[in-house]
Write an enzyme that holds these catalytic residues in place. Structure first.
Site, PDB file in Angstrom:
ATOM      1  N   ALA A 278      -9.109   5.062  -4.068  1.00 20.62           N
ATOM      2  CA  ALA A 278      -9.288   6.399  -4.172  1.00 20.62           C
ATOM      3  C   ALA A 278      -8.418   6.745  -5.267  1.00 20.62           C
ATOM      4  CB  ALA A 278      -8.641   6.944  -2.491  1.00 20.62           C
ATOM      5  N   SER A 279      -8.067   8.406  -4.903  1.00 18.64           N
ATOM      6  CA  SER A 279      -7.121   8.853  -5.727  1.00 18.64           C
ATOM      7  C   SER A 279      -5.801   8.887  -5.812  1.00 18.64           C
ATOM      8  CB  SER A 279      -7.064  10.596  -5.150  1.00 18.64           C
ATOM      9  OG  SER A 279      -6.304  10.380  -3.841  1.00 18.64           O
ATOM     10  N   ILE A 280      -4.813   8.344  -5.070  1.00 16.11           N
ATOM     11  CA  ILE A 280      -3.232   7.127  -4.699  1.00 16.11           C
ATOM     12  C   ILE A 280      -3.839   6.346  -4.784  1.00 16.11           C
ATOM     13  CG2 ILE A 280      -1.266   7.756  -3.618  1.00 16.11           C
ATOM     14  CD1 ILE A 280      -2.276  10.075  -2.297  1.00 16.11           C
TER      15      ILE A 280
ATOM     16  N   ALA B  89     -12.295  -0.584  -2.186  1.00  9.34           N
ATOM     17  CA  ALA B  89     -11.733   0.736  -1.814  1.00  9.34           C
ATOM     18  C   ALA B  89     -11.071   1.425  -3.056  1.00  9.34           C
ATOM     19  CB  ALA B  89     -11.637   1.381  -0.165  1.00  9.34           C
TER      20      ALA B  89
ATOM     21  N   ASP C 195      -6.790  12.563  10.247  1.00  7.98           N
ATOM     22  CA  ASP C 195      -7.918  12.539   9.345  1.00  7.98           C
ATOM     23  C   ASP C 195      -8.550  11.471   9.514  1.00  7.98           C
ATOM     24  OD1 ASP C 195      -9.774  12.967   6.500  1.00  7.98           O
ATOM     25  OD2 ASP C 195      -7.791  11.566   5.566  1.00  7.98           O
TER      26      ASP C 195
ATOM     27  N   LYS D 180      -2.970  -2.868  -0.025  1.00 12.63           N
ATOM     28  CA  LYS D 180      -3.060  -1.302  -0.141  1.00 12.63           C
ATOM     29  C   LYS D 180      -2.039  -0.898  -1.184  1.00 12.63           C
ATOM     30  CE  LYS D 180      -3.306   3.637   1.355  1.00 12.63           C
ATOM     31  NZ  LYS D 180      -3.777   4.952   2.169  1.00 12.63           N
TER      32      LYS D 180
ATOM     33  N   VAL E  44      -7.283  -0.402  -2.333  1.00 15.97           N
ATOM     34  CA  VAL E  44      -7.353  -1.675  -0.981  1.00 15.97           C
ATOM     35  C   VAL E  44      -8.084  -2.895  -1.936  1.00 15.97           C
ATOM     36  CG1 VAL E  44      -7.666  -1.554   1.455  1.00 15.97           C
ATOM     37  CG2 VAL E  44      -7.091   0.125   0.756  1.00 15.97           C
TER      38      VAL E  44
END
Length: 510
Positions: free
Chosen positions: A135-137, A133, A290, A155, A140
């Site tokens: 993501a923006s930051i 995965a 979230d 992560k 993983v």
């Protein structure tokens, strides 16, 4: 030199908003005056000829933020928790904003791990996969610990993400100040405060030690919750830019077909995810902020597994009690009591009329109770409640906005599993149990116990405190000894409280 850079970023942002068709939507959402709209559209006009940018199947604002990059994507996600700022429709659009970005190389990932943990990646992990995965930051990787053979999720922050975010956040502050200067009407939305909130969220997410701490606290709070799991933080393999947790194996919460094939009861899952969220928010005052399908899995044994703890909500004990009484009052349709609780808590100014407020609350509650059970929404109730309280002078409370937003998301998860889930039937026992445990006689006894324990710590200092207070009072008012009486009474009460506290500690009566 920061000013010119920020101006260029502002121009770039405006150009992208125009090219994605988002400029008009944003101006409308913020109710910009006609003059500001004319100026903004005029400045952006030359960029229309560059053509549409981004995926035309996305909503315009989502398309614009995705095109602008990681900081803007994360800003949009944070704004989705603030319908008080962007409005309900815009917040709803931003909730579907995805931050799936191209992954960075496995070589860079291993280099980050080695730099943070001080050992070669191959010595720490016997297996280390490509990104599962991105993501923006962060992204993983699935890995296996060399020492124990345990499967883990690693992560890792994107290389250079801190510096990139800092530049964009500086531009956001510049834009907020500029907007407040040229459009004074916007100050009611507190743009600078919104950016400060975003800055705080991002600062927390850019230090994975803080997310590890959040996951650890959440796991401790929920350890005894039946049917719920939080992956274990592997502290030995975690640092500021690397976070390692036990691997969460399960079916994605959003894949109903896979869940059904695995033999899971979708109706029971829908009720449990809502029940767990309410329990965490009310009992612990610490909830997953979230909690959408992408951050939930279902284990083989039916347990719900939560992960990604970058956004967590916190509500203090007093506020939890107040809102539990408010929710329970609505469930009981006791609108007068709901109104009284608002006044008692100081949420609504004392110069307002409690009976008029109660009638306004009835106008909120009765239409909802007239709905079919499958259409009743606690999130909608909270939204209507905030609208009414705002008319009666209640100030916005950020932590409750996050609670309301998360409630809407969790309801959506529950209803996606089974549209017939009765929100009130699930909520009533949870809220009722909390009321009995936190507002009744047991709660009073616990509060007195906590107060006595705090006061008892002052026992050794009491003689010095009394002597010092008396000396100051006498030196300031030597000719008016009668003024010592209030001080003496106060000290006597403190002494009594300390005595009670000492007795409670000695006898362990609670």
């Amino acid at each position: 030199m920061r000013g010119p850079h920020n101006i260029w970023r502002l121009i770039r942002t405006g150009a992208t908003l125009e090219r994605t068709g988002a400029m008009g939507v944003v101006l409308e959402a913020f109710e910009a005056p006609r003059a500001l709209r004319i100026v903004a559209r005029t400045l952006a006009w030359p960029f229309r000829w560059l053509g549409i940018k981004g995926d035309p199947n996305m909503p315009p604002v989502v398309r614009a933020l995705t095109a602008l990059g990681p900081a803007y994507i994360k800003f949009g996600q944070v704004l989705s928790t603030r319908p008080d700022v962007v409005g309900n429709e815009m917040a709803s659009q931003l909730r579907v904003l995805q931050d799936k970005l191209p992954p960075f190389s496995i070589a860079e990932a291993k280099a980050s791990v080695e730099a943070e943990l001080g050992q070669p990646t191959d010595d720490l992990f016997s297996e280390f996969s490509d990104p599962v995965a991105a993501a923006s930051i962060a992204q993983v990787h699935k890995a296996r610990l060399a020492e124990t053979g345990e499967l883990v999720a690693v992560k890792i922050l994107r290389p250079g993400i801190e510096r990139a975010f800092r530049k964009d956040v500086d531009a956001f502050y510049f834009a907020a100040s500029f907007i407040e200067f040229v459009a004074p009407f916007s100050r009611r939305l507190r743009p600078t405060e919104v950016i400060k909130h975003f800055d705080g969220v991002v600062t927390g997410e850019l230090d994975l030690r803080l997310e590890s701490a959040s996951a650890s606290e959440f796991a401790a709070n929920t350890a005894r919750d039946a049917g719920f799991q939080v992956p274990t933080v592997q502290w030995e393999f975690s640092a500021r830019r690397v976070m390692t947790m036990s691997w969460a194996e399960g079916a994605p919460m959003g894949d109903n077909t896979a869940l059904a094939v695995a033999g899971h009861d979708l109706h029971a899952l829908g009720g449990r995810v809502l029940e767990l969220f309410l329990c965490h928010a009310l009992r612990d005052g610490y909830f997953h902020g979230d909690m959408h399908q992408g951050n939930l899995k279902v284990a083989e044994n039916g347990d719900i597994i939560a992960f990604d703890f970058g956004i967590m909500g916190h509500i203090d004990e007093y506020t939890r009690r107040v809102y539990a009484e408010i929710l329970f009052g609505f469930i009981q349709r006791d609108y007068k009591r709901v109104a009284e609780v608002h006044f008692e808590a100081g949420y609504v100014p004392a110069d307002q009329d409690v009976d008029e407020f109660a009638r306004a609350l009835r106008a909120v509650g009765e239409p909802i109770f007239g709905m079919d059970a499958t259409k009743i929404s606690m999130g909608r109730l909270l939204n209507y409640l905030f609208e009414v309280t705002e008319r009666f002078g209640m100030e916005t409370r950020t932590e409750l906005i996050l609670l309301q937003r998360t409630m809407v998301v969790v309801e959506g998860v529950a209803r996606s599993l089974d549209p017939s889930v009765n929100i009130w039937a699930v909520a009533k026992p949870v809220v009722g149990d909390y009321i009995r445990d936190s507002v009744g006689h047991k709660a009073l006894a616990r509060d007195l116990w906590k107060t006595a324990r705090v006061l008892s710590r002052f026992g050794p200092r009491l003689p010095a405190l009394v002597e010092g207070a008396l000396i100051r009072q006498i030196s300031e008012e030597p000719t008016q000894p009668r003024r010592l009486w209030p001080l003496a009474i106060g000290l006597l009460c403190l002494g009594l409280a300390l005595g009670v506290g000492a007795a409670l500690v000695a006898q362990h009566v609670i």
